[in-house]
Design an enzyme around this catalytic site. Sequence first.
Site, PDB file in Angstrom:
ATOM      1  N   HIS A 167      42.503  43.763  35.378  1.00  0.00           N
ATOM      2  CA  HIS A 167      41.911  44.496  36.246  1.00  0.00           C
ATOM      3  C   HIS A 167      42.585  45.912  36.473  1.00  0.00           C
ATOM      4  CE1 HIS A 167      38.425  42.022  37.900  1.00  0.00           C
ATOM      5  NE2 HIS A 167      39.611  41.036  37.319  1.00  0.00           N
ATOM      6  N   GLU A 169      41.276  48.564  37.658  1.00  0.00           N
ATOM      7  CA  GLU A 169      40.972  49.206  38.804  1.00  0.00           C
ATOM      8  C   GLU A 169      41.827  49.060  39.941  1.00  0.00           C
ATOM      9  OE1 GLU A 169      39.372  45.481  39.673  1.00  0.00           O
ATOM     10  OE2 GLU A 169      39.760  46.563  37.860  1.00  0.00           O
ATOM     11  N   CYS A 199      37.016  42.968  33.000  1.00  0.00           N
ATOM     12  CA  CYS A 199      36.711  41.454  33.236  1.00  0.00           C
ATOM     13  C   CYS A 199      35.619  40.995  33.049  1.00  0.00           C
ATOM     14  CB  CYS A 199      37.044  41.117  34.960  1.00  0.00           C
ATOM     15  SG  CYS A 199      37.571  39.387  34.780  1.00  0.00           S
TER      16      CYS A 199
END
Length: 262
Positions: free
Chosen positions: A224, A226, A116
């Site tokens: 994202h 993660e 990001c």
Amino acid sequence: MNTNCMVWLPADHRLMGDHGHQMPFLLLGDKYARAVKEGARAQPVMFPLADVDQIGELLALVDGVMLTGSPSNVHPSHFEEDVADPSLPLDPARDLLTLALVRACVQEGVPLLGVCRGFQEINVALGGTLHQRVHDVPGLMDHREPKTAPPDEQYAPRHAVRFVPGSPFAEWARAEETQVNSLHGQGINRLAAGLDAMAHAPDGLVEAFAVRGARTFAYAVQWHPEWRCRDTPFYAAIFEAFGRACRQRHSLRLQAADLARH
């Protein structure tokens, strides 16, 4: 987990406090550190007050760098624009470090993963530009998350991305198209000359790229991965590949240290 394999994550700089009394804090989101530890099987580390002139000596201590997302945006002065929306947070101290850190990682062959804001930092550091308000650009979608929704809804799959056939992303996803989350207001306008687009959103916005000619893992994504990375095989595969590259660098660092002692 190889606890000796370390990944540097930069700190965000933020003012926090109540009753009109704010103090500076140095922050790292739990989800990023957790993805490094559980997904890449490496130890996340911070150098909270690192200066640009320390980058070389600090990179010699780590096996990879992950540039995280953040509520703040890259300051548009770095791509020769004025601030379009003064209400949005900026973090010039982070910019100062990370833009130089990107260039050092590429030069030194340090595994690099951008997410990001980190994706945008790599593009800007290498000479690219950003749309400050993607949702105001004719022909582009609104890529922002529903900010009042609970996190599970904010990070839910939002739109498709199509990968370059045969790219590492297509291999990690085991498909040429998949769904990803979307939580960003800025996005790539001009891709830096040293980057190769690896994925696009349905509106044509670049969603992933590789550093051309990189000696090791050097990829970034606008979404994202993660977020609960171990629950999504595609996201997990990205961190597993990053972790492998970090362990390879760790082995090379150990070999170099042994040679230096003898």
